[in-house]
Design a protein around this motif. Structure first.
Motif, PDB file in Angstrom:
ATOM      1  N   LEU A  45       1.021  -1.151  -0.060  1.00  0.00           N
ATOM      2  CA  LEU A  45       0.127  -0.055  -0.099  1.00  0.00           C
ATOM      3  C   LEU A  45       0.875   1.181   0.104  1.00  0.00           C
ATOM      4  O   LEU A  45       1.871   1.333   0.739  1.00  0.00           O
ATOM      5  CB  LEU A  45      -0.938   0.089   1.129  1.00  0.00           C
ATOM      6  N   ASN A  46       0.605   2.368  -0.875  1.00  0.00           N
ATOM      7  CA  ASN A  46       1.276   3.497  -0.845  1.00  0.00           C
ATOM      8  C   ASN A  46       0.817   4.230   0.545  1.00  0.00           C
ATOM      9  O   ASN A  46      -0.424   4.281   0.825  1.00  0.00           O
ATOM     10  CB  ASN A  46       0.652   4.237  -2.225  1.00  0.00           C
ATOM     11  N   PRO A  97      -3.017   0.424  -3.703  1.00  0.00           N
ATOM     12  CA  PRO A  97      -2.012  -0.470  -4.007  1.00  0.00           C
ATOM     13  C   PRO A  97      -1.142   0.023  -5.082  1.00  0.00           C
ATOM     14  O   PRO A  97      -1.134   0.657  -5.871  1.00  0.00           O
ATOM     15  CB  PRO A  97      -2.878  -1.782  -4.623  1.00  0.00           C
ATOM     16  N   GLN A  98       0.160  -0.529  -4.903  1.00  0.00           N
ATOM     17  CA  GLN A  98       1.308  -0.179  -5.790  1.00  0.00           C
ATOM     18  C   GLN A  98       2.327  -1.223  -5.580  1.00  0.00           C
ATOM     19  O   GLN A  98       2.290  -2.114  -4.704  1.00  0.00           O
ATOM     20  CB  GLN A  98       2.063   0.993  -5.145  1.00  0.00           C
ATOM     21  N   PHE A  99       3.108  -1.534  -6.818  1.00  0.00           N
ATOM     22  CA  PHE A  99       3.991  -2.639  -6.847  1.00  0.00           C
ATOM     23  C   PHE A  99       5.559  -2.160  -6.684  1.00  0.00           C
ATOM     24  O   PHE A  99       6.086  -1.127  -6.974  1.00  0.00           O
ATOM     25  CB  PHE A  99       4.152  -3.219  -8.309  1.00  0.00           C
ATOM     26  N   ALA A 141      -0.955  -0.322 -14.962  1.00  0.00           N
ATOM     27  CA  ALA A 141       0.138   0.546 -14.607  1.00  0.00           C
ATOM     28  C   ALA A 141       1.195   0.559 -15.524  1.00  0.00           C
ATOM     29  O   ALA A 141       1.390  -0.472 -16.565  1.00  0.00           O
ATOM     30  CB  ALA A 141       0.617   0.092 -13.114  1.00  0.00           C
ATOM     31  N   GLU A 142       1.998   1.384 -15.835  1.00  0.00           N
ATOM     32  CA  GLU A 142       2.971   1.769 -16.818  1.00  0.00           C
ATOM     33  C   GLU A 142       4.012   2.945 -16.375  1.00  0.00           C
ATOM     34  O   GLU A 142       3.711   3.848 -15.713  1.00  0.00           O
ATOM     35  CB  GLU A 142       2.543   1.685 -18.137  1.00  0.00           C
ATOM     36  N   ILE A 143       5.176   2.677 -16.612  1.00  0.00           N
ATOM     37  CA  ILE A 143       6.228   3.681 -16.543  1.00  0.00           C
ATOM     38  C   ILE A 143       6.683   3.533 -17.867  1.00  0.00           C
ATOM     39  O   ILE A 143       7.197   2.626 -18.257  1.00  0.00           O
ATOM     40  CB  ILE A 143       7.377   3.319 -15.300  1.00  0.00           C
ATOM     41  N   VAL A 197      12.306  -0.269  -8.515  1.00  0.00           N
ATOM     42  CA  VAL A 197      11.211   0.484  -9.189  1.00  0.00           C
ATOM     43  C   VAL A 197       9.965   0.501  -8.515  1.00  0.00           C
ATOM     44  O   VAL A 197       9.561  -0.798  -8.157  1.00  0.00           O
ATOM     45  CB  VAL A 197      11.092  -0.119 -10.738  1.00  0.00           C
ATOM     46  N   THR A 198       9.104   1.457  -8.321  1.00  0.00           N
ATOM     47  CA  THR A 198       7.825   1.787  -7.870  1.00  0.00           C
ATOM     48  C   THR A 198       7.010   1.827  -8.953  1.00  0.00           C
ATOM     49  O   THR A 198       7.194   2.656  -9.794  1.00  0.00           O
ATOM     50  CB  THR A 198       7.737   2.740  -6.794  1.00  0.00           C
ATOM     51  N   LEU A 199       5.953   0.940  -9.101  1.00  0.00           N
ATOM     52  CA  LEU A 199       4.970   1.221 -10.100  1.00  0.00           C
ATOM     53  C   LEU A 199       3.585   1.306  -9.635  1.00  0.00           C
ATOM     54  O   LEU A 199       2.924   0.403  -8.935  1.00  0.00           O
ATOM     55  CB  LEU A 199       4.844  -0.220 -11.007  1.00  0.00           C
ATOM     56  N   SER A 200       3.143   2.481  -9.840  1.00  0.00           N
ATOM     57  CA  SER A 200       1.504   2.760  -9.249  1.00  0.00           C
ATOM     58  C   SER A 200       0.452   2.364 -10.018  1.00  0.00           C
ATOM     59  O   SER A 200       0.684   2.562 -11.533  1.00  0.00           O
ATOM     60  CB  SER A 200       1.604   4.272  -8.885  1.00  0.00           C
ATOM     61  N   LEU A 201      -0.580   2.287  -9.627  1.00  0.00           N
ATOM     62  CA  LEU A 201      -1.793   1.905 -10.659  1.00  0.00           C
ATOM     63  C   LEU A 201      -2.238   3.166 -11.186  1.00  0.00           C
ATOM     64  O   LEU A 201      -2.063   4.381 -10.444  1.00  0.00           O
ATOM     65  CB  LEU A 201      -2.877   1.071  -9.627  1.00  0.00           C
ATOM     66  N   PHE A 202      -2.869   3.087 -12.193  1.00  0.00           N
ATOM     67  CA  PHE A 202      -3.645   4.368 -13.073  1.00  0.00           C
ATOM     68  C   PHE A 202      -4.458   4.668 -12.038  1.00  0.00           C
ATOM     69  O   PHE A 202      -5.218   3.929 -11.224  1.00  0.00           O
ATOM     70  CB  PHE A 202      -4.245   3.718 -14.336  1.00  0.00           C
ATOM     71  N   SER A 203      -4.910   5.721 -11.992  1.00  0.00           N
ATOM     72  CA  SER A 203      -6.086   6.646 -11.012  1.00  0.00           C
ATOM     73  C   SER A 203      -7.249   5.900 -11.267  1.00  0.00           C
ATOM     74  O   SER A 203      -8.082   5.592 -10.400  1.00  0.00           O
ATOM     75  CB  SER A 203      -6.199   7.997 -11.163  1.00  0.00           C
TER      76      SER A 203
END
Length: 276
Positions: A168-169, A175-177, A208-210, A224-230
């Motif tokens: 969790l952020n 949620p984030q990866f 999600a994408e960077i 690397v932190t990958l956050s979900l799209f809003s």
């Protein structure tokens, strides 16, 4: 070697593949020379409403495993700047005016195999319109740099996603990866890192994408932190597939792929922590 930490002020807005930084528009935002290429051009546009002077110079940086850079006090044996010439090195642009900066490479004889990199720094000098009536004068020098690379005897780097975790952020409780990406070899990787949720019907949805993710030779393991799209969330059990795919010179190449099982138990734990 002495180092100093650079604090980066992000002022970027992506516009049709070009990037705007404050009143500065730069295109492209990355250059990778191949074995035969000798010159490249960067276009600079003053998007502000007053005349602006920009200085163009080289900056040496060392990438960090968790992102960002450390500024180097001097060039290293892996720097590109000693082989490159810039023209012009300073420009004064009217509002809306553009200027092309030319980069010319001259490789020395017997250049060893490997990747050479320096960062091209565009520095906006203090505004010419100074408010003389103000008792306090503040001059902010805004700058932005782009990586310039030259590869000799290029070989594809070996890349693997070693681990992916769902957490969790702390700031927004979403949620984030967190991913650990391992890279081996003399050369950097470059591309986009994407996450796809896969349901019981095997349907994939990008969540999600960077983009523009580089892992440079000085970094063996990138975190690397990958956050979900809003507009995306994780509501059902299934799995998440991560893909690190190449861009530009690595187009159509998949560096690495990883599958993370998304169990009901894991989702419940996140929900409980969120409730707290």
């Amino acid at each position: 070697m002495l180092y100093k930490v650079v604090v980066l002020l992000a002022l970027s807005v992506c516009i049709l593949g070009k990037n705007a930084y404050a009143n500065l528009l730069i295109s492209p935002t990355r250059i990778s020379f191949d074995e035969r290429q000798r010159t490249a051009k960067v276009t600079v546009i003053n998007t502000g409403n007053e005349y602006q002077t920009y200085r163009v110079l080289w900056s040496e940086k060392q990438a960090q495993p968790s992102g960002g850079y450390i500024q180097l006090a001097e060039a290293t044996s892996e720097s590109l700047s000693s082989m490159a010439r810039l023209s012009p090195k300073q420009m004064r642009l009217a509002p809306g005016e553009k200027q092309t900066v030319k980069i010319a490479i001259r490789k020395p004889k017997g250049l060893a195999s490997g990747e050479y990199r320096s960062h091209l720094l565009f520095q906006a000098l203090p505004s010419e319109n100074t408010n003389k009536t103000s008792s306090i004068k503040v001059n902010m020098i805004m700058s932005y740099s782009i990586p310039i690379l030259l590869r000799k005897d290029m070989k594809q780097p070996e890349v693997a996603i070693e681990q992916a975790k769902l957490v969790l952020n702390e700031s927004n409780q979403r949620p984030q990866f967190l991913l650990n990406i391992k890279r081996e070899g003399k050369f950097s990787s470059y591309g986009k890192l994407s996450a796809y949720s896969v349901d019981s019907n095997n349907e994939q949805v990008k969540i999600a994408e960077i983009g523009n993710l580089s892992i440079y030779p000085e970094v063996d393991n990138a975190f690397v932190t990958l956050s979900l799209f809003s507009d995306k969330n994780l509501d059902n059990a299934g799995k998440v597939i991560f893909k690190y795919e190449g861009s530009q010179e690595y187009k159509d190449l998949t560096f690495a792929q990883y599958t993370l099982p998304l169990t009901s138990q894991l989702l419940n734990v996140l929900t409980v922590n969120d409730a707290k």
